[in-house]
Design a protein around this motif. Structure first.
Motif, PDB file in Angstrom:
ATOM      1  N   SER A  83       0.974  -1.051  -0.105  1.00  0.00           N
ATOM      2  CA  SER A  83      -0.180  -0.047  -0.110  1.00  0.00           C
ATOM      3  C   SER A  83       0.578   1.296  -0.039  1.00  0.00           C
ATOM      4  CB  SER A  83      -0.890   0.091   1.365  1.00  0.00           C
ATOM      5  OG  SER A  83      -1.355   1.407   1.379  1.00  0.00           O
ATOM      6  N   ASN A 115      -0.536  -0.136  -4.046  1.00  0.00           N
ATOM      7  CA  ASN A 115      -2.031   0.332  -4.543  1.00  0.00           C
ATOM      8  C   ASN A 115      -2.402   1.671  -3.653  1.00  0.00           C
ATOM      9  OD1 ASN A 115      -4.728  -0.400  -5.210  1.00  0.00           O
ATOM     10  ND2 ASN A 115      -5.049  -1.454  -3.277  1.00  0.00           N
ATOM     11  N   LYS A 116      -3.840   1.879  -3.554  1.00  0.00           N
ATOM     12  CA  LYS A 116      -4.438   2.869  -3.053  1.00  0.00           C
ATOM     13  C   LYS A 116      -3.842   4.480  -3.366  1.00  0.00           C
ATOM     14  CE  LYS A 116      -5.200  -0.079   0.761  1.00  0.00           C
ATOM     15  NZ  LYS A 116      -5.612   0.099   2.460  1.00  0.00           N
ATOM     16  N   SER A 117      -3.384   4.515  -4.747  1.00  0.00           N
ATOM     17  CA  SER A 117      -2.849   5.836  -5.225  1.00  0.00           C
ATOM     18  C   SER A 117      -3.772   6.843  -5.117  1.00  0.00           C
ATOM     19  CB  SER A 117      -2.434   5.629  -6.692  1.00  0.00           C
ATOM     20  OG  SER A 117      -3.506   5.508  -7.579  1.00  0.00           O
ATOM     21  N   ASP A 118      -4.947   6.424  -5.057  1.00  0.00           N
ATOM     22  CA  ASP A 118      -6.245   7.577  -4.836  1.00  0.00           C
ATOM     23  C   ASP A 118      -5.875   8.457  -3.446  1.00  0.00           C
ATOM     24  OD1 ASP A 118      -8.726   6.204  -3.131  1.00  0.00           O
ATOM     25  OD2 ASP A 118      -7.314   4.784  -4.085  1.00  0.00           O
ATOM     26  N   ARG A 120      -3.915  10.251  -2.091  1.00  0.00           N
ATOM     27  CA  ARG A 120      -2.952  11.359  -2.043  1.00  0.00           C
ATOM     28  C   ARG A 120      -2.373  11.663  -0.840  1.00  0.00           C
ATOM     29  NH1 ARG A 120      -4.710  13.216  -6.830  1.00  0.00           N
ATOM     30  NH2 ARG A 120      -4.094  11.900  -8.481  1.00  0.00           N
ATOM     31  N   ARG A 123      -0.257   9.447   1.449  1.00  0.00           N
ATOM     32  CA  ARG A 123       0.708   8.759   0.924  1.00  0.00           C
ATOM     33  C   ARG A 123       2.029   8.793   1.607  1.00  0.00           C
ATOM     34  NH1 ARG A 123       1.903   7.841  -5.242  1.00  0.00           N
ATOM     35  NH2 ARG A 123       4.037   6.938  -5.134  1.00  0.00           N
ATOM     36  N   GLU A 144       1.744   1.906 -10.144  1.00  0.00           N
ATOM     37  CA  GLU A 144       0.931   2.314  -9.067  1.00  0.00           C
ATOM     38  C   GLU A 144      -0.701   2.402  -9.519  1.00  0.00           C
ATOM     39  OE1 GLU A 144       4.187   5.267  -7.240  1.00  0.00           O
ATOM     40  OE2 GLU A 144       2.552   6.254  -7.917  1.00  0.00           O
ATOM     41  N   SER A 146      -4.769   1.956  -8.388  1.00  0.00           N
ATOM     42  CA  SER A 146      -6.143   2.302  -7.171  1.00  0.00           C
ATOM     43  C   SER A 146      -7.247   1.271  -7.617  1.00  0.00           C
ATOM     44  CB  SER A 146      -6.531   3.614  -7.242  1.00  0.00           C
ATOM     45  OG  SER A 146      -7.758   3.897  -6.556  1.00  0.00           O
ATOM     46  N   ARG A 148      -9.786   1.179  -5.894  1.00  0.00           N
ATOM     47  CA  ARG A 148     -10.984   2.169  -5.638  1.00  0.00           C
ATOM     48  C   ARG A 148     -11.362   2.904  -6.890  1.00  0.00           C
ATOM     49  NH1 ARG A 148     -12.785   6.122  -0.598  1.00  0.00           N
ATOM     50  NH2 ARG A 148     -14.419   7.076  -1.751  1.00  0.00           N
ATOM     51  N   LYS A 149     -10.348   3.614  -7.640  1.00  0.00           N
ATOM     52  CA  LYS A 149     -10.719   4.437  -8.629  1.00  0.00           C
ATOM     53  C   LYS A 149     -10.461   3.541 -10.075  1.00  0.00           C
ATOM     54  CE  LYS A 149     -11.922   8.215  -6.971  1.00  0.00           C
ATOM     55  NZ  LYS A 149     -11.178   9.485  -6.287  1.00  0.00           N
TER      56      LYS A 149
END
Ligand code: GDP
Ligand code: MG
Length: 171
Positions: A83, A115-118, A120, A123, A144, A146, A148-149
């Protein structure tokens, strides 16, 4: 139809299940039982060829080392996920990769995923940490993503499937 067996691994809570379910079902599940270990299947078209992708979404709960070794043996490609919001999740991947290499050899198809680049503002892991690790591992692809997105989700699976097929051609 060609079949490819992919194993998705990494620390708890990094988004392995969310990435898998987003890829297979096109939805983001925000609450997924962290102990569930399951297999998913999806047919995708890669370079004009249909391919059945079987994904083992691991939960790190296997009680016996032997079981882990067994699915590492049967897997053809590996998505190693950390993550971007948790620096310590990067460190969990080294030992995992070592174990995979011991069992499958150093040319094993691997994709490294942050993961989880959304998220920001939360981070913790700079891009260089990912690119350095990918270099240390012999230039495995680094993405990288996401769940989610739905950023780079189809891409990471397409990459590992391509690598698996290329690997089969030379072995
Ligand atoms: P696993 O233990 O690796 O399978 O992790 P999960 O897929 O269960 O995800 C753990 C938590 O992180 C859940 O609360 C998810 O909603 C959340 N999560 C997973 N992927 C993302 C993402 O790309 N972005 C955000 N914001 N949250 C995510
Ligand atoms: Mg999970």
């Amino acid at each position: 139809m060609k079949e490819v067996r992919v194993v998705i691994m990494g620390g708890g809570g990094v988004g392995k299940s969310a990435l898998t379910v987003q890829f297979v079902r096109n939805v983001f599940v925000s609450t997924y039982d962290p102990t569930i270990e399951d297999t998913y299947r999806k047919v995708i078209s890669i370079d004009g060829q249909q391919c059945l992708v079987e994904i083992l979404d691991t939960a790190g709960t296997e009680q016996f080392m032997a079981l882990k070794e067994l699915y590492m043996k049967s897997g053809q490609g590996f998505l190693l996920v950390f993550s971007l919001t948790q620096l310590s999740s990067v460190n969990e991947l080294g030992p995992l990769r070592e174990q995979i290499v011991r069992i499958k050899g150093s040319k094993v198809p691997i994709v490294l995923v942050g993961n989880k680049s959304d998220l920001r503002p939360e981070r913790q892991v700079p891009r260089e940490v990912g690119t350095n690790l990918s270099r240390a591992w012999g230039n495995v692809p680094y993405y990288e993503a996401s769940a989610r997105k739905k950023i780079n989700v189809d891409e990471i699976f397409a990459d590992i499937v391509r690598q698996c097929r290329a690997w089969e051609l030379v072995n």
